[in-house]
Design a protein around this motif. Structure first.
Motif, PDB file in Angstrom:
ATOM      1  N   GLY A   1      31.310  47.745  -5.330  1.00 27.82           N
ATOM      2  CA  GLY A   1      32.438  47.178  -6.059  1.00 27.82           C
ATOM      3  C   GLY A   1      32.831  47.955  -7.298  1.00 27.82           C
ATOM      4  N   LEU A   2      31.977  47.948  -8.306  1.00 26.82           N
ATOM      5  CA  LEU A   2      32.248  48.648  -9.568  1.00 26.82           C
ATOM      6  C   LEU A   2      31.333  49.837  -9.785  1.00 26.82           C
ATOM      7  CD1 LEU A   2      32.852  45.616 -11.969  1.00 26.82           C
ATOM      8  CD2 LEU A   2      34.555  47.061 -10.845  1.00 26.82           C
ATOM      9  N   GLY A   3      30.407  50.093  -8.878  1.00 31.76           N
ATOM     10  CA  GLY A   3      29.529  51.246  -9.013  1.00 31.76           C
ATOM     11  C   GLY A   3      28.460  51.042 -10.080  1.00 31.76           C
ATOM     12  N   TRP A   4      27.688  52.077 -10.314  1.00 37.55           N
ATOM     13  CA  TRP A   4      26.562  52.004 -11.240  1.00 37.55           C
ATOM     14  C   TRP A   4      26.957  52.362 -12.665  1.00 37.55           C
ATOM     15  CZ3 TRP A   4      21.617  50.435  -9.846  1.00 37.55           C
ATOM     16  CH2 TRP A   4      21.425  50.225  -8.472  1.00 37.55           C
ATOM     17  N   GLY A   5      27.931  53.231 -12.825  1.00 39.70           N
ATOM     18  CA  GLY A   5      28.378  53.574 -14.160  1.00 39.70           C
ATOM     19  C   GLY A   5      27.704  54.816 -14.727  1.00 39.70           C
ATOM     20  N   GLU A   6      28.333  55.379 -15.765  1.00 41.86           N
ATOM     21  CA  GLU A   6      27.772  56.535 -16.459  1.00 41.86           C
ATOM     22  C   GLU A   6      26.385  56.202 -17.006  1.00 41.86           C
ATOM     23  OE1 GLU A   6      28.869  59.548 -16.753  1.00 41.86           O
ATOM     24  OE2 GLU A   6      30.860  59.295 -15.873  1.00 41.86           O
ATOM     25  N   GLY A   7      25.445  57.084 -16.771  1.00 43.50           N
ATOM     26  CA  GLY A   7      24.090  56.883 -17.265  1.00 43.50           C
ATOM     27  C   GLY A   7      23.238  56.027 -16.355  1.00 43.50           C
ATOM     28  N   ARG A   8      23.778  54.921 -15.897  1.00 38.29           N
ATOM     29  CA  ARG A   8      23.002  54.020 -15.041  1.00 38.29           C
ATOM     30  C   ARG A   8      22.737  54.638 -13.675  1.00 38.29           C
ATOM     31  NH1 ARG A   8      26.528  48.526 -16.313  1.00 38.29           N
ATOM     32  NH2 ARG A   8      26.054  48.423 -18.555  1.00 38.29           N
ATOM     33  N   LEU A   9      23.685  55.428 -13.188  1.00 39.21           N
ATOM     34  CA  LEU A   9      23.475  56.099 -11.912  1.00 39.21           C
ATOM     35  C   LEU A   9      22.272  57.024 -12.002  1.00 39.21           C
ATOM     36  CD1 LEU A   9      26.101  57.694  -9.582  1.00 39.21           C
ATOM     37  CD2 LEU A   9      24.213  59.087 -10.385  1.00 39.21           C
ATOM     38  N   GLU A  10      22.230  57.833 -13.055  1.00 38.41           N
ATOM     39  CA  GLU A  10      21.114  58.761 -13.215  1.00 38.41           C
ATOM     40  C   GLU A  10      19.791  58.021 -13.369  1.00 38.41           C
ATOM     41  OE1 GLU A  10      24.774  60.914 -14.776  1.00 38.41           O
ATOM     42  OE2 GLU A  10      23.955  58.885 -14.774  1.00 38.41           O
ATOM     43  N   ALA A  11      19.822  56.890 -14.083  1.00 32.48           N
ATOM     44  CA  ALA A  11      18.590  56.126 -14.297  1.00 32.48           C
ATOM     45  C   ALA A  11      18.042  55.579 -12.981  1.00 32.48           C
ATOM     46  CB  ALA A  11      18.859  54.991 -15.284  1.00 32.48           C
ATOM     47  N   GLN A  12      18.916  55.013 -12.144  1.00 30.18           N
ATOM     48  CA  GLN A  12      18.464  54.477 -10.863  1.00 30.18           C
ATOM     49  C   GLN A  12      18.010  55.592  -9.934  1.00 30.18           C
ATOM     50  OE1 GLN A  12      18.032  51.267  -9.986  1.00 30.18           O
ATOM     51  NE2 GLN A  12      17.133  52.071  -8.093  1.00 30.18           N
ATOM     52  N   ARG A  13      18.745  56.681  -9.934  1.00 33.81           N
ATOM     53  CA  ARG A  13      18.357  57.832  -9.106  1.00 33.81           C
ATOM     54  C   ARG A  13      16.972  58.334  -9.494  1.00 33.81           C
ATOM     55  NH1 ARG A  13      21.087  63.099 -11.022  1.00 33.81           N
ATOM     56  NH2 ARG A  13      19.555  62.608 -12.655  1.00 33.81           N
ATOM     57  N   ASP A  14      16.722  58.481 -10.785  1.00 33.71           N
ATOM     58  CA  ASP A  14      15.427  58.990 -11.254  1.00 33.71           C
ATOM     59  C   ASP A  14      14.304  57.993 -10.966  1.00 33.71           C
ATOM     60  OD1 ASP A  14      16.795  61.179 -12.109  1.00 33.71           O
ATOM     61  OD2 ASP A  14      16.800  60.636 -14.229  1.00 33.71           O
ATOM     62  N   LEU A  15      14.627  56.702 -10.992  1.00 31.69           N
ATOM     63  CA  LEU A  15      13.618  55.700 -10.638  1.00 31.69           C
ATOM     64  C   LEU A  15      13.202  55.861  -9.190  1.00 31.69           C
ATOM     65  CD1 LEU A  15      11.967  53.168 -11.341  1.00 31.69           C
ATOM     66  CD2 LEU A  15      13.970  51.784 -10.716  1.00 31.69           C
ATOM     67  N   TRP A  16      14.166  56.083  -8.313  1.00 34.94           N
ATOM     68  CA  TRP A  16      13.850  56.310  -6.905  1.00 34.94           C
ATOM     69  C   TRP A  16      13.045  57.593  -6.721  1.00 34.94           C
ATOM     70  CZ3 TRP A  16      19.359  55.011  -4.625  1.00 34.94           C
ATOM     71  CH2 TRP A  16      19.500  53.621  -4.556  1.00 34.94           C
TER      72      TRP A  16
ATOM     73  N   GLU B   1       9.541  56.908  -7.444  1.00 32.72           N
ATOM     74  CA  GLU B   1       8.917  56.139  -6.363  1.00 32.72           C
ATOM     75  C   GLU B   1       8.679  56.984  -5.108  1.00 32.72           C
ATOM     76  OE1 GLU B   1      11.062  51.873  -7.581  1.00 32.72           O
ATOM     77  OE2 GLU B   1      11.683  52.986  -5.787  1.00 32.72           O
ATOM     78  N   GLY B   2       9.144  58.234  -5.142  1.00 36.49           N
ATOM     79  CA  GLY B   2       8.919  59.131  -4.020  1.00 36.49           C
ATOM     80  C   GLY B   2       9.930  59.013  -2.895  1.00 36.49           C
ATOM     81  N   ARG B   3      11.053  58.336  -3.156  1.00 31.96           N
ATOM     82  CA  ARG B   3      12.043  58.150  -2.091  1.00 31.96           C
ATOM     83  C   ARG B   3      12.925  59.385  -1.902  1.00 31.96           C
ATOM     84  NH1 ARG B   3      14.812  52.360  -3.111  1.00 31.96           N
ATOM     85  NH2 ARG B   3      15.973  53.068  -1.249  1.00 31.96           N
ATOM     86  N   PHE B   4      13.049  60.196  -2.946  1.00 36.89           N
ATOM     87  CA  PHE B   4      13.883  61.392  -2.883  1.00 36.89           C
ATOM     88  C   PHE B   4      13.169  62.548  -3.573  1.00 36.89           C
ATOM     89  CE2 PHE B   4      16.790  57.784  -2.821  1.00 36.89           C
ATOM     90  CZ  PHE B   4      17.550  58.064  -1.698  1.00 36.89           C
ATOM     91  N   HIS B   5      13.583  63.751  -3.230  1.00 32.29           N
ATOM     92  CA  HIS B   5      12.973  64.941  -3.822  1.00 32.29           C
ATOM     93  C   HIS B   5      13.258  64.984  -5.318  1.00 32.29           C
ATOM     94  CE1 HIS B   5      12.224  69.218  -4.669  1.00 32.29           C
ATOM     95  NE2 HIS B   5      11.417  69.185  -3.605  1.00 32.29           N
ATOM     96  N   GLN B   6      12.267  65.397  -6.082  1.00 31.32           N
ATOM     97  CA  GLN B   6      12.397  65.398  -7.534  1.00 31.32           C
ATOM     98  C   GLN B   6      13.437  66.385  -8.046  1.00 31.32           C
ATOM     99  OE1 GLN B   6       8.541  66.516  -8.992  1.00 31.32           O
ATOM    100  NE2 GLN B   6       8.638  68.592  -8.168  1.00 31.32           N
ATOM    101  N   GLY B   7      13.840  67.340  -7.208  1.00 32.11           N
ATOM    102  CA  GLY B   7      14.820  68.332  -7.634  1.00 32.11           C
ATOM    103  C   GLY B   7      16.184  67.743  -7.957  1.00 32.11           C
ATOM    104  N   ILE B   8      16.512  66.572  -7.404  1.00 41.14           N
ATOM    105  CA  ILE B   8      17.831  66.004  -7.657  1.00 41.14           C
ATOM    106  C   ILE B   8      17.972  65.498  -9.086  1.00 41.14           C
ATOM    107  CG2 ILE B   8      18.016  65.370  -5.227  1.00 41.14           C
ATOM    108  CD1 ILE B   8      17.694  62.448  -6.020  1.00 41.14           C
ATOM    109  N   SER B   9      16.860  65.316  -9.791  1.00 48.66           N
ATOM    110  CA  SER B   9      16.912  64.831 -11.171  1.00 48.66           C
ATOM    111  C   SER B   9      17.345  65.910 -12.157  1.00 48.66           C
ATOM    112  CB  SER B   9      15.544  64.279 -11.588  1.00 48.66           C
ATOM    113  OG  SER B   9      15.222  63.135 -10.839  1.00 48.66           O
ATOM    114  N   ARG B  10      17.440  67.147 -11.711  1.00 46.16           N
ATOM    115  CA  ARG B  10      17.855  68.221 -12.615  1.00 46.16           C
ATOM    116  C   ARG B  10      19.354  68.214 -12.886  1.00 46.16           C
ATOM    117  NH1 ARG B  10      14.741  71.563  -9.028  1.00 46.16           N
ATOM    118  NH2 ARG B  10      16.687  72.572  -8.371  1.00 46.16           N
TER     119      ARG B  10
END
Length: 424
Positions: A295-310, A313-322
């Protein structure tokens, strides 16, 4: 005053096209100067009660697309309290740039630049990026060139400059021989810079741009049979130039494609640490973010925070956090700003494309058709570039897109305002 404003607009447009990829701060300095001068011109006209603004429904649709995109992005910043920073923290005020573009559009519609400054600006820009690329690759020994900036926007915008040069070459049958020769050489310069940048996304988009150019070439000729040989010759020359550039000793083309195939094989085998593997991981994470909050998406900053949390947790490769983006304008905008953001992005692409397409098909003025063709190429190019790179979160990408479509639109309207094809 109109004459002075028109000359300043022409000079600024020429400088922007020539220096965007050459001068480090051209992406910000020149648009700010253009917006400042536009504001001064508008204030002067208002004080002196100049009432002929020459705006029509086409201009209104264009302005609305710019302002809605800015409003949705600013609204996202307001709800999250986080501004985008961009690579090297250069993109702090990115959401406001479409507002400056709208201001420039209003002023330049009343005092449009001259078309010659567009063509020579494109020529100079393509020449300069070709020279920079050749110097870095053969003199400095760099495998991928970029003039000190990210090689992806450098290669994509270089490809676009080369394509715009080719658009002038195939569309301006009445151009003088000097300009035609310059456009031909500029085409080679822009394509050379793209090849040496090693930017694979642009190479995927180029066949689509070439197809549009072939359609434009055919449209300028009344009889297909008579000029079939010319079209075949154009295709042959273009293919020969691209192959020659790609097969040059040390050119990164073969290595980049081989690397891409290897990256895909590694990703299929479970290794997501390669360049292409990390990008695929970002897209996978992006689509999961979208499905959770469409609907409204995660928003600036919050997207990166949720991505880094995942990632933790090992759900995604750590390289995407760069990265501060998801390497796709479509995925990143949808995940970050939801349906409103996606619709605003579609309008930012779709409204200019529709308007340029109408003038390309219907205008009876050769110069207006050629400029409208350039507008079509810019939008289609950025749509393609944005599938694999967040070009509109890159400072030169967003500045380039806004500057090119606004400048091109004002030039087209300046040619057609009195020729019976308004923005109806």
């Amino acid at each position: 005053m109109i004459r002075w404003c028109r000359f300043s607009a022409s000079l600024l447009l020429f400088s922007f096209l020539s220096l965007l990829l050459v001068f480090r701060y051209a992406y910000a300095v020149l648009p700010l100067v253009a917006a400042g001068l536009a504001l001064l011109c508008l204030l002067f006209w208002i004080v002196n009660r100049e009432s002929r603004w020459r705006l029509d429904r086409g201009d209104g649709a264009f302005l609305l697309a710019l302002l809605v995109f800015a409003a949705v992005w600013v609204g996202d910043v307001w709800r999250t309290g986080v501004w985008p920073v961009g690579e090297g923290k250069q993109g702090m005020w990115l959401p406001l740039w479409p507002v400056l573009a709208a201001l420039v559009l209003v002023a330049w519609r009343k005092a449009p630049p001259r078309a010659g400054f567009w063509w020579w600006g494109v020529v100079c820009g393509a020449f300069l990026v070709g020279g920079v690329a050749a110097y870095e690759h053969w003199w400095l020994g760099r495998w991928r060139v970029g003039n000190g900036i990210n090689a992806i926007p450098f290669g994509n915008l270089s490809l676009l400059l080369g394509s715009l040069s080719l658009a002038g070459l195939v569309s301006l049958s009445s151009a003088r021989n000097g300009l035609r020769l310059a456009l031909a050489l500029a085409t080679v310069g822009g394509l050379l810079a793209s090849v040496l940048s090693g930017t694979r996304g642009g190479w995927v988009v180029f066949p689509v741009l070439a197809l549009i150019l072939l359609l434009a070439f055919h449209a300028t000729r009344p009889r297909w049979g008579r000029f079939r040989g010319s079209m075949v010759g154009l295709v042959a020359v273009l293919v020969a130039v691209l192959l020659a550039m790609s097969l040059m000793p040390g050119a990164p083309v073969k290595g980049r494609f081989t690397q891409g195939v290897a990256n895909l094989q590694d990703y299929a085998g479970g290794d997501a640490g390669s360049s292409l593997g990390v990008r695929l991981e970002m897209w996978r994470a992006g689509w999961q973010l979208i499905t959770l909050r469409p609907g409204l998406g995660w928003g600036e900053g919050r997207l990166e925070a949720q991505r880094d949390l995942w990632v933790e947790e090992g759900r995604f490769h750590q390289g995407i956090s760069r990265y501060d983006q998801l390497h796709s304008d479509l995925v990143d905008t949808f995940a970050r700003r939801g349906v409103p953001g996606l619709l605003s992005l579609m309008a930012l692409y779709g409204v200019p494309l529709w308007l340029f397409g109408r003038h390309w098909r219907r205008s009876g003025d050769e110069q207006a058709r050629a400029l409208a063709l350039c507008g079509v190429l810019v939008v289609v190019g950025f749509v393609g570039f944005g599938l694999s790179q967040s070009m509109l979160r890159d400072v030169r990408g967003l500045s380039g897109y806004l500057g090119l479509i606004v400048g091109c639109w004002c030039l087209v309207k300046g040619r057609t305002a009195g020729a019976g094809l308004s923005g109806r």
